[in-house]
Design an enzyme around this catalytic site. Structure first.
Site, short mmCIF file in Angstrom:
data_model
loop_
_atom_site.label_atom_id
_atom_site.label_comp_id
_atom_site.label_asym_id
_atom_site.label_seq_id
_atom_site.Cartn_x
_atom_site.Cartn_y
_atom_site.Cartn_z
N CYS A 1 6.92 77.21 49.90
CA CYS A 1 6.82 77.79 48.55
C CYS A 1 5.35 77.99 48.24
CB CYS A 1 7.53 76.89 47.52
SG CYS A 1 6.81 75.25 47.35
N ASN B 1 3.94 73.71 47.32
CA ASN B 1 4.49 72.62 48.14
C ASN B 1 4.59 71.31 47.35
OD1 ASN B 1 3.64 70.89 51.27
ND2 ASN B 1 5.64 71.48 50.54
N CYS C 1 7.07 71.43 44.41
CA CYS C 1 8.37 71.50 43.70
C CYS C 1 9.49 71.96 44.63
CB CYS C 1 8.28 72.43 42.49
SG CYS C 1 7.11 71.90 41.23
N ARG C 2 9.52 73.26 44.94
CA ARG C 2 10.69 73.80 45.65
C ARG C 2 10.76 73.41 47.11
NH1 ARG C 2 9.33 79.80 44.09
NH2 ARG C 2 7.28 78.81 44.22
N SER C 3 9.66 73.61 47.87
CA SER C 3 9.78 73.36 49.32
C SER C 3 9.92 71.86 49.66
CB SER C 3 8.68 74.04 50.12
OG SER C 3 7.39 73.61 49.76
N ASP D 1 10.65 79.49 40.53
CA ASP D 1 9.61 78.46 40.42
C ASP D 1 9.86 77.63 39.15
OD1 ASP D 1 7.33 77.00 40.19
OD2 ASP D 1 5.96 78.68 40.47
P1 4NP Z 1 6.17 75.21 43.94
O1 4NP Z 1 5.78 75.22 42.38
O2 4NP Z 1 5.59 76.47 44.54
O3 4NP Z 1 7.66 75.22 43.92
O4 4NP Z 1 5.56 73.94 44.51
C1 4NP Z 1 4.48 75.36 41.90
C2 4NP Z 1 3.65 74.27 41.89
C3 4NP Z 1 2.37 74.41 41.37
C4 4NP Z 1 1.94 75.61 40.88
C5 4NP Z 1 2.79 76.72 40.91
C6 4NP Z 1 4.05 76.57 41.42
N1 4NP Z 1 0.63 75.74 40.32
O5 4NP Z 1 0.31 76.82 39.83
O6 4NP Z 1 -0.15 74.78 40.37
#
Ligand code: 4NP
Length: 165
Positions: free
Chosen positions: A13, A16, A18-20, A128
C-alpha cells in the site's frame, strides 16, 4: 496441504501501516489455518514516511478483534530487489499499482497486480482508511479477508500463474 513448491507474496500500500500490514497479518493467519507453509508473505509501502513504524494502532486493534496479531510488523519501503524476490506483488489500490509498475525493473518476472483481483465481486481497490474513522478499518479487514481466501484458492489450483501481469 502441499500444493506448490514455494510462492512469495508481497502486499503493498502507500504507508505500510494500515492496509498492507492488515493484509499481511490476515493472509498469514489464513495460510497457517489452511496448512500452507510453502507460501512466504511480506508487506511494504510505496512511500517511506513510516519506515520502521509498527502498524497504525487502529489497524492493530481492529485485527486483534478478529484474532489476527499485527503489532510485531514493521513498515518498510518497496525496494528494487523485491521485484526479483517475490513472485506476486499485490497492490491495495490503483495508484499503488501504477507506482509499482513504474518501479519494476525491465525483465522482472514478478506478477504485479491488484490484491482485490482475487476477490471477484468486490470493489477493485482497498480504500485508504488512514484519514477516516473506525469503520474504514473494518472495511479493510472484510476486503482483505475475501481477497486472502480467493488467493489461497488460486495458490492451491495454480490459477494465480495465469492471471497475467
Ligand atoms: P496505508 O495508509 O497506505 O494503508 O498504510 C496510509 C498511511 C499513512 C499515510 C497515508 C496512508 N500518510 O499519509 O502518512
Amino acid at each position: 496441504m502441499s500444493c506448490e513448491k514455494s510462492v512469495r507474496v508481497l502486499l503493498v500500500c502507500l504507508g505500510n501501516i494500515c492496509r498492507s500490514p492488515t493484509a499481511h497479518g490476515v493472509l498469514e493467519h489464513r495460510l497457517r489455518a489452511a496448512g500452507l507453509d510453502w507460501v512466504r508473505v511480506d508487506s511494504a509501502g510505496t512511500a517511506a514516511y513510516h519506515q520502521g513504524h509498527a502498524p497504525d494502532t487502529r489497524a492493530t486493534a481492529a485485527a486483534a478483534r478478529r484474532g489476527v496479531p499485527l503489532a510485531h510488523l514493521r513498515a518498510r519501503q518497496v525496494v528494487t530487489a523485491d521485484f526479483e524476490q517475490f513472485d506476486l506483488i499485490l497492490a491495495m489500490d490503483a495508484q499503488n499499482l501504477l507506482d509499482l509498475r513504474a518501479q519494476a525493473p525491465a525483465g522482472s518476472s514478478a506478477s504485479v497486480r491488484l490484491f482485490m483481483d482475487f476477490a471477484k465481486g468486490l470493489e477493485a481497490e482497498v480504500p485508504d482508511p488512514y484519514y477516516g474513522g473506525a469503520a474504514g478499518f473494518e472495511q479493510v479487514l472484510d476486503m482483505v479477508e475475501a481477497a486472502s481466501d480467493g488467493l489461497i484458492d488460486q495458490l492451491c489450483s495454480g490459477l494465480w500463474r495465469r492471471g497475467g501481469k
